[in-house]
Enzyme design. Structure first.
Site, PDB file in Angstrom:
ATOM      1  N   GLY A  86      -5.765   1.372   3.802  1.00  0.00           N
ATOM      2  CA  GLY A  86      -5.269   1.593   2.537  1.00  0.00           C
ATOM      3  C   GLY A  86      -3.957   1.096   2.525  1.00  0.00           C
TER       4      GLY A  86
ATOM      5  N   LYS B 219     -12.010   3.776   1.890  1.00  0.00           N
ATOM      6  CA  LYS B 219     -10.628   3.502   2.029  1.00  0.00           C
ATOM      7  C   LYS B 219      -9.801   4.549   2.694  1.00  0.00           C
ATOM      8  CE  LYS B 219      -6.538   2.584  -0.707  1.00  0.00           C
ATOM      9  NZ  LYS B 219      -5.876   2.869  -2.321  1.00  0.00           N
TER      10      LYS B 219
ATOM     11  N   SER C 127      -6.071   5.934   3.308  1.00  0.00           N
ATOM     12  CA  SER C 127      -4.508   5.332   3.388  1.00  0.00           C
ATOM     13  C   SER C 127      -3.754   6.445   4.061  1.00  0.00           C
ATOM     14  CB  SER C 127      -4.424   5.633   1.762  1.00  0.00           C
ATOM     15  OG  SER C 127      -5.203   4.715   0.900  1.00  0.00           O
TER      16      SER C 127
ATOM     17  N   SER D 148      -4.789   4.755  -7.140  1.00  0.00           N
ATOM     18  CA  SER D 148      -3.701   5.604  -7.288  1.00  0.00           C
ATOM     19  C   SER D 148      -2.459   4.659  -8.020  1.00  0.00           C
ATOM     20  CB  SER D 148      -3.159   6.078  -5.957  1.00  0.00           C
ATOM     21  OG  SER D 148      -4.199   7.002  -5.230  1.00  0.00           O
ATOM     22  N   ASN D 149      -2.418   3.276  -7.757  1.00  0.00           N
ATOM     23  CA  ASN D 149      -1.469   2.631  -8.277  1.00  0.00           C
ATOM     24  C   ASN D 149      -1.783   2.189  -9.655  1.00  0.00           C
ATOM     25  OD1 ASN D 149       0.725   1.761  -6.060  1.00  0.00           O
ATOM     26  ND2 ASN D 149      -1.518   1.637  -5.010  1.00  0.00           N
TER      27      ASN D 149
END
Length: 333
Positions: free
Chosen positions: A228, A202, A204, A83-84
């Site tokens: 996450g 993962k 989050s 996402s980042n």
């Protein structure tokens, strides 16, 4: 040494045949499992940001500069196209070139996880295979969410099973409800944990009870849970998580690796003190200011942040000052 692009495709049918010939290695979910891998995910993984130039082109030279800066930090590996990494804003060719670029710079003893989740099962399989050919060790597959009302537990189990069956590399499930509006159901995770080519998840979402149940109910499986976010890393480790994929590691990688070490050594008081100093900066570069805030903070610690791709907008001057104040108040600046 990684197989070249030319070698992977011809070998895939042979690998699949070997897997079908060894049913004793299966854990019973799928009729045609992918290859069985046992990879250790214990440690910290920064989900890399994607550096862009002033004209919003991927800046591979800046990426290589950041990778040089991260080389001295004892990360277990790196995540590309999470996402980042502004994954939704990247073209397919950019995604593959980013994986290739990072693979070339990354020592072979460090793992490369690459995001390959798409909305359809077919597209996810195709991109996952391409990521493997580009050098990824593990595919990080986010939940499809555009038709979230139809994404029942059964539909998601079917989706991930087909992806894992076809993937030449292990798969890590990725649940990020803040972005998708969809939490991968616990019952689906427990079913998928039995698949021989699904390595872990993962998570989050930040629900520590849920993460504890995942660890507890998959303890007989070769299944690893990754926190996450840096905000609940210590709590996750206390419940048995294997590691963390933390946005804040792009900025404070060494302190996060220190926290990882303190937890593994059972030095819980020191770990708690350090965790407390990480909570507010983590909130600032995730929930409060997002990727623009993360990239701005990177610049204060010697890394290239740079602009985001539109429509993500840069921080205003008051926001920058607020962000700096948060890092300063916790002793990082």
């Amino acid at each position: 040494m990684a197989l070249s692009t030319r070698l992977v495709s011809p070998l895939r049918p042979a690998l699949a045949a070997l897997c079908r010939a060894a049913p004793g290695q299966r854990r019973g979910l799928s009729a045609q499992p992918g290859p069985v891998h046992t990879l250790n995910l214990r440690g910290i993984f920064p989900p890399l940001t994607t550096p862009f130039s002033a004209i919003q082109e991927v800046d591979y030279a800046r990426l290589e500069g950041n990778l040089c800066g991260y080389a001295s930090i004892p990360f277990r590996g790196l995540v590309v196209l999470g996402s980042n990494g502004e994954y939704p804003y990247l073209a397919r060719r950019e995604r593959l070139e980013l994986v290739s670029c990072v693979r070339r710079a990354l020592p072979r003893d460090r793992l490369l996880l690459a995001g390959s989740g798409c909305e359809s099962t077919q597209a996810t399989i195709e991109l996952t295979v391409s990521m493997a050919e580009a050098g990824a060790d593990v595919a990080l597959v986010v939940t499809p969410c555009y038709y979230r009302g139809a994404m029942t537990s059964a539909a998601l189990v079917q989706h991930y099973t087909e992806v894992a069956d076809a993937s030449p590399i292990p798969v890590v499930l990725y649940s990020v409800p803040a972005n998708t509006g969809l939490d991968l159901p616990l019952e689906a995770v427990l079913t998928l944990a039995q698949h021989p080519n699904i390595l872990g998840i993962k998570d989050s979402g930040g629900d520590i009870t849920r993460m504890g149940l995942m660890v507890h109910k998959t303890r007989q499986e070769d299944f690893q849970v990754l926190a996450g976010s840096a905000g609940f890393l210590l709590a996750s480790y206390a419940l048995g998580a294997s590691g963390g994929v933390c946005a804040l590691a792009n900025v404070l990688g060494a302190p996060l690796c220190q926290l990882d070490g303190l937890c593994r050594e059972g030095r819980w008081q020191e770990a708690r003190d350090l965790q407390h100093r990480l909570i507010e900066p983590n909130l600032a570069v995730t929930r409060r200011f997002g990727i623009p805030g993360l990239k701005k903070a990177m610049e204060w610690f010697g890394y290239y942040g740079g602009p985001c791709r539109a429509p993500l907008a840069p921080l205003s001057s008051p926001q920058v000052e607020e962000l700096r104040g948060i890092f300063s108040a916790n002793g990082w600046l």
